[in-house]
Scaffold this motif. Structure first.
Motif, mmCIF file in Angstrom:
data_model
loop_
_atom_site.group_PDB
_atom_site.id
_atom_site.type_symbol
_atom_site.label_atom_id
_atom_site.label_comp_id
_atom_site.label_asym_id
_atom_site.label_seq_id
_atom_site.Cartn_x
_atom_site.Cartn_y
_atom_site.Cartn_z
ATOM 1 N N UNK A 145 31.920 12.549 53.164
ATOM 2 C CA UNK A 145 31.839 12.746 54.601
ATOM 3 C C UNK A 145 32.911 12.019 55.389
ATOM 4 N N UNK A 146 33.471 10.959 54.825
ATOM 5 C CA UNK A 146 34.486 10.187 55.529
ATOM 6 C C UNK A 146 35.844 10.843 55.593
ATOM 7 N N UNK A 147 36.086 11.850 54.733
ATOM 8 C CA UNK A 147 37.386 12.523 54.781
ATOM 9 C C UNK A 147 37.327 13.997 54.357
ATOM 10 N N UNK A 170 44.553 24.278 63.575
ATOM 11 C CA UNK A 170 43.208 24.354 62.986
ATOM 12 C C UNK A 170 42.396 23.218 63.585
ATOM 13 N N UNK A 171 41.198 23.526 64.039
ATOM 14 C CA UNK A 171 40.330 22.516 64.658
ATOM 15 C C UNK A 171 38.947 22.605 64.026
ATOM 16 N N UNK A 172 38.585 21.602 63.237
ATOM 17 C CA UNK A 172 37.250 21.533 62.650
ATOM 18 C C UNK A 172 36.492 20.392 63.315
ATOM 19 N N UNK A 173 35.703 20.736 64.310
ATOM 20 C CA UNK A 173 34.884 19.726 64.979
ATOM 21 C C UNK A 173 35.669 18.595 65.594
ATOM 22 N N UNK A 174 36.874 18.862 66.068
ATOM 23 C CA UNK A 174 37.690 17.826 66.702
ATOM 24 C C UNK A 174 38.750 17.218 65.815
ATOM 25 N N UNK A 175 38.708 17.484 64.509
ATOM 26 C CA UNK A 175 39.783 17.064 63.603
ATOM 27 C C UNK A 175 40.783 18.207 63.536
ATOM 28 N N UNK A 176 42.040 17.918 63.911
ATOM 29 C CA UNK A 176 42.992 18.993 64.163
ATOM 30 C C UNK A 176 44.277 18.824 63.371
ATOM 31 N N UNK A 253 49.145 14.219 58.443
ATOM 32 C CA UNK A 253 48.044 14.963 57.838
ATOM 33 C C UNK A 253 46.724 14.588 58.502
ATOM 34 N N UNK A 254 45.808 15.549 58.555
ATOM 35 C CA UNK A 254 44.500 15.281 59.142
ATOM 36 C C UNK A 254 43.719 14.267 58.318
ATOM 37 N N UNK A 255 43.840 14.333 56.999
ATOM 38 C CA UNK A 255 43.087 13.397 56.163
ATOM 39 C C UNK A 255 43.572 11.968 56.388
ATOM 40 N N UNK A 256 44.845 11.807 56.687
ATOM 41 C CA UNK A 256 45.387 10.485 56.991
ATOM 42 C C UNK A 256 44.905 10.005 58.355
ATOM 43 N N UNK A 257 44.978 10.894 59.342
ATOM 44 C CA UNK A 257 44.538 10.523 60.690
ATOM 45 C C UNK A 257 43.061 10.162 60.701
ATOM 46 N N UNK A 258 42.235 10.990 60.055
ATOM 47 C CA UNK A 258 40.797 10.730 60.040
ATOM 48 C C UNK A 258 40.433 9.465 59.297
ATOM 49 N N UNK A 259 41.076 9.234 58.163
ATOM 50 C CA UNK A 259 40.805 8.015 57.401
ATOM 51 C C UNK A 259 41.188 6.777 58.200
#
Length: 296
Positions: A145-147, A170-176, A253-259
């Motif tokens: 869930x964290x990434x 691409x926007x998945x629930x605010x992660x873009x 990358x989104x995974x980098x930003x979110x993490x």
């Protein structure tokens, strides 16, 4: 070319893909292929699907190792990197804490419930190699869930890039993740929500390429005796973090930003130093409403 919007639901979130295409039917066809990739990742890694990779791993806790394909091994390796970078705060075995916390009810879990779950947390306990993973204690769980959602954003964006899409996001629930600017060359203007006023923004950030993710204490929370408890939980004590109201990060990358946003939330007062060392652009609001930013 006109910009077409395709909305859909995935990973428990409202999602959309906006892309420039000559005709609406072409935009829908392109978006459908990216959406299929999002749903593939959801089926593969959702803890809510009994036949997902993570569900099989969790069901085998304390019993046996589970074979992993190359994609899963890569994500587990990434999780290990996050655990190290966050001083052990970003821990994908901490999802078991949801058994104690219910943010739909304004009541704290009994301390005894947390004490039962804490021994099941510990990424360093997990036994893994290049082809399998083993949770040594019954009741342990892995949770992406964290990434996971951010990973799906990047995968969907890669599908669209291979199909030749040059303008959109691409926007998945605010992660873009942004594939390129608007067709006229101008940036997309993305508002950052005020964490204490859902209908207001605190800033508007121009983005053409890369990714933007936000974590905060306003997405899922409850208030007890005037104190806010958010869904971001410290794996060391099982309690919600409290220092940041909101953290937004721009990254390739989104995974980098979110993490990065989640790690900042977990590090609490040390999160600002982490953001500075990351070298990425950010906008963060602490529990007193102070805004810290570095937008390059």
């Amino acid at each position: 070319m006109p910009v077409h919007t395709v909305a859909f639901i995935a990973m428990g979130s409202r999602c959309e893909i906006r892309i420039a295409a000559a005709a609406a039917i072409e935009g829908q066809h392109l978006a459908a292929q990216a959406i299929a990739e999002v749903h593939r990742i959801e089926r593969k890694y959702s803890r809510y699907q009994s036949d997902s990779v993570l569900s099989r791993i969790n069901a085998a806790a304390g019993l046996r190792a589970v074979a992993c394909d190359e994609e899963t091994v890569a994500l587990l390796t990434y999780a290990d990197m996050l655990h190290t970078a966050s001083d052990g705060r970003f821990d994908i075995t901490s999802g078991v804490l949801r058994q104690a916390w219910n943010f739909r009810h304004n009541a704290l879990p009994p301390a005894a419930d947390l004490e039962k779950l804490l021994p099941l947390i510990g990424w360093k306990k997990v036994v893994r190699d290049k082809a399998s993973v083993f949770l040594p204690t019954a009741g342990m769980e892995l949770d992406f869930g964290g990434f996971g959602k951010e990973y799906a954003v990047d995968r969907a964006a890669e599908v669209l890039t291979r199909l030749g899409v040059q303008h959109g996001y691409v926007n998945l629930g605010g992660d873009m993740r942004f594939l390129g600017p608007r067709p006229d060359g101008s940036s997309w203007q993305i508002g950052i929500q005020d964490p204490r006023a859902g209908d207001a923004t605190v800033a508007s950030i121009p983005v053409s390429r890369g990714a933007l993710a936000t974590s905060g204490d306003y997405e899922r929370f409850m208030e007890v005796d005037g104190r806010r408890y958010c869904h971001v939980l410290n794996p060391h004590n099982g309690m919600p973090v409290s220092y940041w109201r909101s953290v937004s990060v721009l990254a390739p990358l989104a995974i980098t930003a979110g993490s990065c946003t989640t790690t900042t939330m977990l590090l609490e007062k040390d999160g600002l130093g982490f953001l500075e060392r990351s070298g990425m652009s950010y906008l963060a609001i602490n529990d007193e409403g102070q805004i810290f930013r570095r937008i390059q």
